[in-house]
Design a protein around this motif. Structure first.
Motif, PDB file in Angstrom:
ATOM      1  N   SER A  70       0.789  -1.214   0.000  1.00  0.00           N
ATOM      2  CA  SER A  70       0.000   0.000   0.000  1.00  0.00           C
ATOM      3  C   SER A  70       0.825   1.269   0.000  1.00  0.00           C
ATOM      4  CB  SER A  70      -0.922  -0.022   1.190  1.00  0.00           C
ATOM      5  OG  SER A  70      -0.124  -0.250   2.305  1.00  0.00           O
ATOM      6  N   SER A  71       2.055   1.215   0.531  1.00  0.00           N
ATOM      7  CA  SER A  71       2.864   2.431   0.535  1.00  0.00           C
ATOM      8  C   SER A  71       3.018   2.947  -0.897  1.00  0.00           C
ATOM      9  CB  SER A  71       4.222   2.144   1.161  1.00  0.00           C
ATOM     10  OG  SER A  71       4.756   0.982   0.573  1.00  0.00           O
ATOM     11  N   LEU A  72       2.900   2.046  -1.867  1.00  0.00           N
ATOM     12  CA  LEU A  72       3.051   2.461  -3.249  1.00  0.00           C
ATOM     13  C   LEU A  72       1.746   3.033  -3.819  1.00  0.00           C
ATOM     14  CD1 LEU A  72       5.023  -0.703  -4.475  1.00  0.00           C
ATOM     15  CD2 LEU A  72       5.965   1.435  -3.581  1.00  0.00           C
ATOM     16  N   GLU A  73       0.603   2.705  -3.220  1.00  0.00           N
ATOM     17  CA  GLU A  73      -0.671   3.114  -3.809  1.00  0.00           C
ATOM     18  C   GLU A  73      -1.494   4.098  -2.988  1.00  0.00           C
ATOM     19  OE1 GLU A  73      -3.101   0.346  -5.807  1.00  0.00           O
ATOM     20  OE2 GLU A  73      -1.403  -0.917  -6.383  1.00  0.00           O
ATOM     21  N   PHE A  74      -1.323   4.073  -1.679  1.00  0.00           N
ATOM     22  CA  PHE A  74      -2.114   4.983  -0.854  1.00  0.00           C
ATOM     23  C   PHE A  74      -1.284   6.235  -0.604  1.00  0.00           C
ATOM     24  CE2 PHE A  74      -4.264   1.099  -0.188  1.00  0.00           C
ATOM     25  CZ  PHE A  74      -5.559   1.413   0.167  1.00  0.00           C
ATOM     26  N   LEU A  75      -1.821   7.359  -1.045  1.00  0.00           N
ATOM     27  CA  LEU A  75      -1.025   8.574  -0.934  1.00  0.00           C
ATOM     28  C   LEU A  75      -0.871   9.019   0.507  1.00  0.00           C
ATOM     29  CD1 LEU A  75      -2.261  10.346  -4.158  1.00  0.00           C
ATOM     30  CD2 LEU A  75      -0.087   9.166  -3.759  1.00  0.00           C
ATOM     31  N   GLN A  76      -1.999   9.032   1.238  1.00  0.00           N
ATOM     32  CA  GLN A  76      -1.873   9.385   2.648  1.00  0.00           C
ATOM     33  C   GLN A  76      -1.921   8.104   3.466  1.00  0.00           C
ATOM     34  OE1 GLN A  76      -5.196  10.728   1.569  1.00  0.00           O
ATOM     35  NE2 GLN A  76      -4.746  12.885   1.215  1.00  0.00           N
ATOM     36  N   PRO A  77      -1.071   7.987   4.462  1.00  0.00           N
ATOM     37  CA  PRO A  77      -1.119   6.788   5.289  1.00  0.00           C
ATOM     38  C   PRO A  77      -2.252   6.868   6.303  1.00  0.00           C
ATOM     39  CG  PRO A  77       0.653   8.224   6.016  1.00  0.00           C
ATOM     40  CD  PRO A  77      -0.019   8.926   4.881  1.00  0.00           C
ATOM     41  N   ASP A  78      -3.487   7.090   5.836  1.00  0.00           N
ATOM     42  CA  ASP A  78      -4.639   7.177   6.735  1.00  0.00           C
ATOM     43  C   ASP A  78      -4.894   5.858   7.416  1.00  0.00           C
ATOM     44  OD1 ASP A  78      -5.257   9.726   6.043  1.00  0.00           O
ATOM     45  OD2 ASP A  78      -6.695   9.153   4.485  1.00  0.00           O
ATOM     46  N   PRO A  79      -5.222   5.886   8.691  1.00  0.00           N
ATOM     47  CA  PRO A  79      -5.675   4.626   9.280  1.00  0.00           C
ATOM     48  C   PRO A  79      -7.016   4.256   8.654  1.00  0.00           C
ATOM     49  CG  PRO A  79      -5.719   6.412  10.894  1.00  0.00           C
ATOM     50  CD  PRO A  79      -5.290   7.010   9.602  1.00  0.00           C
ATOM     51  N   ARG A  80      -7.146   3.016   8.291  1.00  0.00           N
ATOM     52  CA  ARG A  80      -8.388   2.550   7.684  1.00  0.00           C
ATOM     53  C   ARG A  80      -8.959   1.438   8.540  1.00  0.00           C
ATOM     54  NH1 ARG A  80      -9.054   3.529   2.047  1.00  0.00           N
ATOM     55  NH2 ARG A  80     -10.874   2.238   2.425  1.00  0.00           N
ATOM     56  N   ILE A  81     -10.193   1.038   8.224  1.00  0.00           N
ATOM     57  CA  ILE A  81     -10.840  -0.046   8.936  1.00  0.00           C
ATOM     58  C   ILE A  81     -10.920  -1.246   7.992  1.00  0.00           C
ATOM     59  CG2 ILE A  81     -13.011  -0.820  10.009  1.00  0.00           C
ATOM     60  CD1 ILE A  81     -11.739   1.276  11.724  1.00  0.00           C
ATOM     61  N   CYS A  82     -10.448  -2.384   8.457  1.00  0.00           N
ATOM     62  CA  CYS A  82     -10.555  -3.618   7.680  1.00  0.00           C
ATOM     63  C   CYS A  82     -12.034  -3.962   7.594  1.00  0.00           C
ATOM     64  CB  CYS A  82      -9.772  -4.728   8.370  1.00  0.00           C
ATOM     65  SG  CYS A  82     -10.148  -6.382   7.769  1.00  0.00           S
ATOM     66  N   GLN A  83     -12.527  -4.241   6.400  1.00  0.00           N
ATOM     67  CA  GLN A  83     -13.955  -4.477   6.247  1.00  0.00           C
ATOM     68  C   GLN A  83     -14.379  -5.911   6.566  1.00  0.00           C
ATOM     69  OE1 GLN A  83     -13.253  -1.555   3.270  1.00  0.00           O
ATOM     70  NE2 GLN A  83     -15.450  -1.356   2.937  1.00  0.00           N
ATOM     71  N   LEU A  84     -13.433  -6.718   7.027  1.00  0.00           N
ATOM     72  CA  LEU A  84     -13.781  -8.086   7.434  1.00  0.00           C
ATOM     73  C   LEU A  84     -13.811  -8.244   8.953  1.00  0.00           C
ATOM     74  CD1 LEU A  84     -11.759 -10.042   4.740  1.00  0.00           C
ATOM     75  CD2 LEU A  84     -14.185  -9.470   4.729  1.00  0.00           C
ATOM     76  N   CYS A 101     -13.842  -0.337  -5.515  1.00  0.00           N
ATOM     77  CA  CYS A 101     -14.765  -0.010  -4.416  1.00  0.00           C
ATOM     78  C   CYS A 101     -14.046   0.568  -3.204  1.00  0.00           C
ATOM     79  CB  CYS A 101     -15.504  -1.267  -3.975  1.00  0.00           C
ATOM     80  SG  CYS A 101     -16.236  -2.168  -5.338  1.00  0.00           S
ATOM     81  N   ASP A 102     -12.727   0.675  -3.264  1.00  0.00           N
ATOM     82  CA  ASP A 102     -11.941   1.130  -2.128  1.00  0.00           C
ATOM     83  C   ASP A 102     -12.187   0.238  -0.900  1.00  0.00           C
ATOM     84  OD1 ASP A 102     -10.016   2.875  -1.131  1.00  0.00           O
ATOM     85  OD2 ASP A 102     -11.517   4.117  -0.138  1.00  0.00           O
ATOM     86  N   PHE A 103     -12.238  -1.051  -1.144  1.00  0.00           N
ATOM     87  CA  PHE A 103     -12.475  -2.034  -0.082  1.00  0.00           C
ATOM     88  C   PHE A 103     -11.115  -2.523   0.417  1.00  0.00           C
ATOM     89  CE2 PHE A 103     -13.204  -6.275   1.587  1.00  0.00           C
ATOM     90  CZ  PHE A 103     -14.520  -6.294   2.063  1.00  0.00           C
ATOM     91  N   VAL A 104     -10.863  -2.454   1.723  1.00  0.00           N
ATOM     92  CA  VAL A 104      -9.580  -2.898   2.266  1.00  0.00           C
ATOM     93  C   VAL A 104      -9.769  -4.011   3.296  1.00  0.00           C
ATOM     94  CG1 VAL A 104      -8.350  -0.707   1.904  1.00  0.00           C
ATOM     95  CG2 VAL A 104      -9.539  -1.104   4.063  1.00  0.00           C
ATOM     96  N   ALA A 105      -8.790  -4.919   3.352  1.00  0.00           N
ATOM     97  CA  ALA A 105      -8.836  -5.995   4.341  1.00  0.00           C
ATOM     98  C   ALA A 105      -7.423  -6.355   4.768  1.00  0.00           C
ATOM     99  CB  ALA A 105      -9.525  -7.223   3.762  1.00  0.00           C
ATOM    100  N   HIS A 106      -7.282  -6.726   6.048  1.00  0.00           N
ATOM    101  CA  HIS A 106      -6.015  -7.270   6.534  1.00  0.00           C
ATOM    102  C   HIS A 106      -5.646  -8.512   5.722  1.00  0.00           C
ATOM    103  CE1 HIS A 106      -7.104  -5.506  10.649  1.00  0.00           C
ATOM    104  NE2 HIS A 106      -5.949  -4.956  10.363  1.00  0.00           N
ATOM    105  N   LEU A 107      -4.369  -8.772   5.614  1.00  0.00           N
ATOM    106  CA  LEU A 107      -3.917  -9.981   4.923  1.00  0.00           C
ATOM    107  C   LEU A 107      -4.498 -11.226   5.583  1.00  0.00           C
ATOM    108  CD1 LEU A 107      -0.132  -9.103   4.536  1.00  0.00           C
ATOM    109  CD2 LEU A 107      -1.941  -8.800   2.844  1.00  0.00           C
ATOM    110  N   ASP A 108      -4.357 -11.302   6.908  1.00  0.00           N
ATOM    111  CA  ASP A 108      -4.816 -12.503   7.608  1.00  0.00           C
ATOM    112  C   ASP A 108      -6.329 -12.655   7.549  1.00  0.00           C
ATOM    113  OD1 ASP A 108      -2.269 -13.238   8.228  1.00  0.00           O
ATOM    114  OD2 ASP A 108      -2.282 -12.312  10.219  1.00  0.00           O
TER     115      ASP A 108
END
Ligand SMILES: [Zn+2]
Ligand SMILES: [Zn+2]
Ligand SMILES: [Zn+2]
Ligand SMILES: [Zn+2]
Ligand SMILES: [Zn+2]
Ligand SMILES: [Zn+2]
Ligand SMILES: [Zn+2]
Ligand SMILES: [Zn+2]
Length: 303
Positions: A70-84, A101-108
């Motif tokens: 994500s460091s390569l794609e997210f311009l601001q390092p905003d804290p986000r909420i994992c949608q799972l 959809c700008d949907f984010v999830a933890h790897l695990d």
């Protein structure tokens, strides 16, 4: 040289024990100190983290999720909420992402078997085929969860046509999202700890299925008035009891039933008993919920 599915450069094993922070999982790990590295990108990666799949399909989202550094794609390092799991996600490291959809999830969370959908990934290698995937998912709008309640000793099959798994409950001011985790989470309104709960996206509030599905009002034996589900203590006496079992109500945050006419408070379990008065087999619509939920008693004929 090693190929990681998710990265376009080959990775080189680094044969020295060093301390580093993995650019995929974000953890510093002194014990596994022989990482892989990508020289052109300056990445350090745990050996175990090199095996994350490039793409995964989860039940909660209709598109494929792609592993993103994500460091390569997210311009601001905003804290986000994992949608799972509905908990904080640090966007400085690897995550699974749907850019449509700008949907984010933890790897695990994305590879957790309870969340992951088993599909033939080969079929969806080509991005153009994603619309076909949409159709496929539309046919399966209904998610089935099994809710196992150890207190009531029966299983509820909660069949819910929640596309987004989002709902609001009048007992809490913010919206709640279904959270699946490998560890248990404690409900704020009772004593239960569950792996599948609803979590608030704004505060740390956690609600389990049992509390989420408590009826708004209920009756008790021959008592002439209905009891109402209550979210805040009835007075400021500082002492709170259940008038059925005469035990103390342990936590002031815990929900209870109350007859206002008689100042008669009770534990939910004491008034509802072993078998809550759900209408088994029928749709149960809460005023707090946009979709009907159906409760099915496990041992009876399933639809
Ligand atoms: Zn790692
Ligand atoms: Zn690279
Ligand atoms: Zn998560
Ligand atoms: Zn998407
Ligand atoms: Zn609860
Ligand atoms: Zn909240
Ligand atoms: Zn009681
Ligand atoms: Zn009464």
């Amino acid at each position: 040289m090693v190929e990681a599915e998710f990265h376009h450069h080959p990775l080189t094993p680094f044969w020295k024990w060093i301390t580093f922070t993995c650019d995929i999982c974000g953890k510093e790990d002194k014990d596994k100190g022989m990482p892989y590295m990508c020289q052109p990108c300056g990445l350090w990666i745990h050996r175990s983290c090199a095996s994350f799949p490039r793409s995964v399909k989860v039940m909660r989202h209709k598109h494929l999720l792609h592993l993103t550094l994500s460091s390569l794609e997210f311009l601001q390092p905003d804290p986000r909420i994992c949608q799972l799991c509905v908990q904080k996600l640090d966007t400085r490291y690897g995550l699974y992402y749907c850019s449509k959809c700008d949907f984010v999830a933890h790897l695990d969370c994305a590879i957790f078997k309870e969340n992951r959908e088993d599909i033939d990934m080969q079929k969806f290698e080509d991005e153009d085929e994603v619309p076909e995937l949409d159709e496929l998912v539309d046919l399966e709008l209904t998610n089935g969860f099994t809710y196992n309640c150890t207190i009531c000793e029966f299983d509820l099959d909660v069949v819910c046509s929640l596309k987004s798994d989002i709902f609001t409950h009048e007992g809490h001011e913010h919206r709640l999202i279904l959270s699946n985790t490998t560890h248990t989470q404690k409900c704020n309104c009772c004593d239960n700890e569950r792996c599948q709960v609803f979590r608030c996206t704004t505060c740390e509030f956690v609600l389990d299925f049992q509390c989420a599905t408590l009826p708004h009002t209920t009756r008790y034996g021959q008592h002439e008035h209905p009891f109402t589900l209550s979210y805040r203590v009835e007075d400021d006496s500082g002492e709170y009891y259940c008038d059925i079992c005469e035990e103390e109500r342990q936590d002031l945050k815990y929900w209870f039933y109350y007859c206002e006419d008689c100042s008669y408070p009770t534990h939910p379990n004491c008034i509802i008993g072993k078998y809550p008065n759900y209408k088994f087999g029928g749709a149960h619509t809460f005023d707090c919920h946009s979709h009907p939920l159906t409760f099915v008693e496990e041992n009876k004929d399933h639809p």
